[in-house]
Design an enzyme around this catalytic site. Structure first.
Site: not given
Length: 271
Positions: A122, A77
């Site tokens: 993230k 990701s």
């Protein structure tokens, strides 16, 4: 004459010189320290070597708990920068002394209550007060009216987002996205969930500063220059409009986004 001589010798022997007293005290202190160390090494199986190893383990535990902690990347990701199997070193003191995450930082956070159980990694796209919109005429994310060129770190072939959104980030929270937008479940996928996809600052574990493994991929994770040009948020009509439309956007697109890209729940970071 004999009596006086004997008396003088008696006085000399009965009063130790000043130089003798510190020597005795210092010797006693050294013997005490040696005895203590000896008792510790005798008590620990394996003696001195085991005691040294235990001390090193205790030091590493303290450092990992309060200063630096390694995390393993289990998914794609955050590609292209962070690959599956990479280990990153997270600075847990980066935001502990009046410091706050900045746009462009790569952060590790506890997703419980906002994303799901587990730790996530993230990139920060919006901080408290920011108006974050996708997308502008060229398909780029826009923060506080400034379009951000993410081509330096975005996964090749990915668009900044296939899901439109228009949100104002509440104070004390972060809006975060993965660099591999087509393979990341992030703030976009939770717009319609409790918390609106925002990460509370209290849940941030730290900032990922280094890739430390494998050695061939080791590097420092710097903040991209693209975010340095983003102006600070201002309370204006546009921000108010974003606050009104953000909730609608989350309700209408959050479920769709979750169905399309949230199925691969691969963003957990293993400590």
């Amino acid at each position: 004459m004999d009596i006086e001589t004997q008396h003088t010798e008696r006085d000399r022997s009965s009063r130790p010189s000043d130089s003798e007293q510190p020597s005795d005290a210092e010797g006693s202190e050294e013997r005490s320290r040696s005895a203590l160390a000896g008792r510790l090494t005798d008590w620990v199986p394996g003696g001195r070597i085991t005691a040294v190893l235990l001390a090193l383990l205790l030091l590493l535990l303290l450092v990992s708990t309060f200063v630096l902690q390694p995390f393993q990347i289990p998914s794609g990701s955050m590609e292209r920068g962070l690959r599956i199997g990479d280990r990153v070193l997270v600075n847990k003191l980066a935001y502990r002394f009046d410091g706050r995450p900045q746009r462009g930082d790569v952060v590790v956070f506890d997703g419980t209550g906002s994303f799901g159980h587990g730790d996530y990694i993230k990139r920060v796209v919006g901080v408290g007060g920011d108006h974050v919109v996708c997308c502008d005429e060229e398909g780029r994310v826009r923060v506080n009216g400034q379009s951000v060129d993410e081509s330096a770190f975005l996964y090749p072939g990915d668009s900044p987002s296939t899901v439109p959104f228009d949100v104002v980030v509440p104070d004390g929270t972060l809006f975060v996205l993965g660099d591999h937008r087509a393979d990341s479940s992030d703030s976009r996928d939770h717009l319609g969930s409790p918390g609106g996809g925002m990460v509370p600052l209290d849940d941030v574990i730290g900032r990922a500063d280094w890739i430390v493994w494998p050695f061939g991929h080791a590097t420092r994770l710097d903040r991209p220059d693209a975010y340095a040009r983003v102006p600070d948020a201002e309370a204006d009509d546009g921000a108010a409009s974003g606050a009104e439309t953000g909730a609608t956007s989350g309700a209408e697109t959050g479920a769709t986004s979750g169905a399309e890209t949230g199925a691969a729940r691969d963003e957990d970071a293993d400590g």
